[in-house]
Structure formats: structure tokens, C-alpha cells
Design a protein around this motif. Sequence first.
Motif, PDB file in Angstrom:
ATOM      1  N   ALA A  63     -27.866 -26.105  -1.282  1.00  0.00           N
ATOM      2  CA  ALA A  63     -27.429 -24.985  -2.121  1.00  0.00           C
ATOM      3  C   ALA A  63     -26.243 -24.268  -1.482  1.00  0.00           C
ATOM      4  N   ILE A  64     -26.232 -24.190  -0.175  1.00  0.00           N
ATOM      5  CA  ILE A  64     -25.121 -23.551   0.529  1.00  0.00           C
ATOM      6  C   ILE A  64     -23.898 -24.472   0.539  1.00  0.00           C
ATOM      7  N   LEU A  65     -24.132 -25.737   0.815  1.00  0.00           N
ATOM      8  CA  LEU A  65     -23.002 -26.670   0.920  1.00  0.00           C
ATOM      9  C   LEU A  65     -22.328 -26.928  -0.416  1.00  0.00           C
ATOM     10  N   THR A  66     -23.046 -26.766  -1.517  1.00  0.00           N
ATOM     11  CA  THR A  66     -22.470 -27.091  -2.816  1.00  0.00           C
ATOM     12  C   THR A  66     -21.669 -25.940  -3.411  1.00  0.00           C
ATOM     13  N   GLN A  67     -21.530 -24.859  -2.685  1.00  0.00           N
ATOM     14  CA  GLN A  67     -20.745 -23.737  -3.194  1.00  0.00           C
ATOM     15  C   GLN A  67     -19.313 -24.178  -3.504  1.00  0.00           C
ATOM     16  N   ASN A  68     -18.955 -24.102  -4.767  1.00  0.00           N
ATOM     17  CA  ASN A  68     -17.611 -24.496  -5.228  1.00  0.00           C
ATOM     18  C   ASN A  68     -17.225 -25.892  -4.752  1.00  0.00           C
ATOM     19  N   TRP A  71     -20.898 -32.310  -5.984  1.00  0.00           N
ATOM     20  CA  TRP A  71     -22.116 -32.766  -5.321  1.00  0.00           C
ATOM     21  C   TRP A  71     -21.934 -34.022  -4.461  1.00  0.00           C
ATOM     22  N   PRO A  72     -21.166 -35.020  -4.879  1.00  0.00           N
ATOM     23  CA  PRO A  72     -20.989 -36.201  -4.018  1.00  0.00           C
ATOM     24  C   PRO A  72     -20.482 -35.847  -2.626  1.00  0.00           C
ATOM     25  N   VAL A  74     -21.144 -33.035  -1.119  1.00  0.00           N
ATOM     26  CA  VAL A  74     -22.297 -32.418  -0.458  1.00  0.00           C
ATOM     27  C   VAL A  74     -23.251 -33.491   0.034  1.00  0.00           C
ATOM     28  N   GLU A  75     -23.425 -34.517  -0.787  1.00  0.00           N
ATOM     29  CA  GLU A  75     -24.346 -35.591  -0.420  1.00  0.00           C
ATOM     30  C   GLU A  75     -23.912 -36.276   0.864  1.00  0.00           C
ATOM     31  N   LYS A  76     -22.605 -36.458   1.023  1.00  0.00           N
ATOM     32  CA  LYS A  76     -22.103 -37.057   2.264  1.00  0.00           C
ATOM     33  C   LYS A  76     -22.516 -36.230   3.467  1.00  0.00           C
ATOM     34  N   ALA A  77     -22.357 -34.919   3.312  1.00  0.00           N
ATOM     35  CA  ALA A  77     -22.706 -34.027   4.413  1.00  0.00           C
ATOM     36  C   ALA A  77     -24.208 -34.056   4.677  1.00  0.00           C
ATOM     37  N   LEU A  78     -25.004 -34.065   3.607  1.00  0.00           N
ATOM     38  CA  LEU A  78     -26.462 -34.079   3.773  1.00  0.00           C
ATOM     39  C   LEU A  78     -26.922 -35.355   4.469  1.00  0.00           C
ATOM     40  N   LEU A  79     -26.322 -36.473   4.101  1.00  0.00           N
ATOM     41  CA  LEU A  79     -26.687 -37.744   4.736  1.00  0.00           C
ATOM     42  C   LEU A  79     -26.336 -37.724   6.221  1.00  0.00           C
ATOM     43  N   ARG A 105     -18.162 -31.681   7.360  1.00  0.00           N
ATOM     44  CA  ARG A 105     -16.746 -31.684   6.994  1.00  0.00           C
ATOM     45  C   ARG A 105     -16.492 -32.184   5.577  1.00  0.00           C
ATOM     46  N   PRO A 106     -17.168 -33.256   5.116  1.00  0.00           N
ATOM     47  CA  PRO A 106     -16.889 -33.752   3.758  1.00  0.00           C
ATOM     48  C   PRO A 106     -17.185 -32.735   2.656  1.00  0.00           C
ATOM     49  N   SER A 107     -17.991 -31.751   2.924  1.00  0.00           N
ATOM     50  CA  SER A 107     -18.350 -30.804   1.866  1.00  0.00           C
ATOM     51  C   SER A 107     -17.330 -29.682   1.715  1.00  0.00           C
TER      52      SER A 107
END
Length: 230
Positions: A63-68, A71-72, A74-79, A105-107
Motif C-alpha cells: 500500500a505504501i509502495l504503490t503510492q502514485n 502495480w507491476p 511495486v511487484e518488482k520491489a515486493l519480490l 528502487r523499481p517502485s
Amino acid sequence: MTTRSLETLYGQLLAAYGPQGWWPLLDHRGANPTRSGALTGYHPGRYDYPRTAEQRFEICVGAILTQNTAWPNVEKALLALQRAGALSLPGLEALGEAELLTCIRPSGYYRAKARKLREWSRFCRLTGEATPSREALLGVWGIGPETADSIRLYAYGLPEMVVDTYTRRVLAGLGHLPRAAGYDEVKALCIRGLPPDAMVYQEFHALMVEHAKRFYRRGTPADPLRFGDA
DNA sequence: AACCAGGACGTGA
DNA sequence: TCACGTCATGGT
């Protein structure tokens, strides 16, 4: 301005697109994706997530990483965080600053978001298992209205309406918004038009995003729901 | 190749 | 309050 109720709109979108299975999780089936784009984390029709403290933490981080941010990314960062063992409170706190920056960084906005994740970790450590109030969440640096509501709705399953730019765009396009309304005003409008149910709130928000992606992007056709039935 | 993505904060008026 | 600049990578 159309008089179609939000509940009718919700029913139409649900019939058209089906349950959206938000919030997406990386590991909801014990899967262990090593590359992005898998998008296996959606669980349409299931409303018993998160099931673990780690999944709850993952939703908050997302939820924090997806700010503006798309999602793809964000997914990189989550992985990356998952591979680093940092998708848990102790895991993230143990992660070094350089590693954290590399992972997220990707997010985008990665320096600001690194601070936001640190602030979030500290908040989690201080509040423990207690369900955070909206006011408490808004007191955390880096958590604004939408992120706070997303955390309460998707991470804690509370009936907290989430409003984002997509929701605003669709409602404005359908004539439900009288003018340039602020977050709280749009939120109140949505609450007024829908049953106070966390499952409904989750689907409504996710369906608005899906609908906006289809019809409220530049170069996309006009919203078929905009005209036709009153 | 500009444009923008599931916002929030800091500042000045 | 409110409008505006800033933060930043990656996909279309």
C-alpha cells in the motif's frame, strides 16, 4: 446528472468483471515467484485474507509502495523484498539501508519510500497486534488518507472505504461528483451509496480501478455506462 | 518519446 | 485551506 445509484453501478461492474480478488498477495498459495509479472496473488471471491501476520505486513508495504505508482513496479520491489526476507516486521527491520534502497528502487520515489517503510516498521513495533485507528495511521509519516484506508480495508478487513484517483475519475465521468471534490467528500458519497460491508468496499474499489483502466485512460473508448440507462 | 501510474509532504500565498 | 513543486522508476 445520472440518478443511477452506486449500488446499481456496483452490481453492473461486478456482473461485468467478476470478483477482483484484491489485495494481491505474492505468497497466498505458498507460491514463491522469483520473477515479476506472475500476478498470481489475486484471490477472487475469497475474503479471508490476510491469513498471517506476514501477509498483513505485505499488504501494508504494498500500500505504501504503490503510492502514485503502477502495480507491476511495486511487484518488482515486493519480490525483491521477499527474496531478501524483508516482507515481515523483523525482516524489514533487519534489512540494511543499502539493501532496502536496492529492493524498492523499481517502485519509484525509492528514497522517500524507504523512509516511509522505516516509519511504518517503527509504528508496527510500537502498536503490536492492535488494530490501528485511522487517526493513528494518519499520524505516521508517509501515510495519507488513501494509504490509511487501504491498510484498514485490505490488511485488517475493516469497512473503510478507499478512494483513489481512478474512483474519482469514474465517478466524475458518470456525473456522480458535483464538482472537484476532496478525498473525504468523495469517500462520504461512496459510503452513502453502498452497504457498509468490507467485502463490498473491497470489490467496489477494485472494480472501479478495473473499470477506469479500461475506459478512463487516454485513447480509450467512452464509458458504456455513461449513457444508456438513467 | 512524452506521458503517467492504485499519493503524500513541504512550502508559500 | 489550497495550489503547486518535489519525489523517481518503468511501461505504453
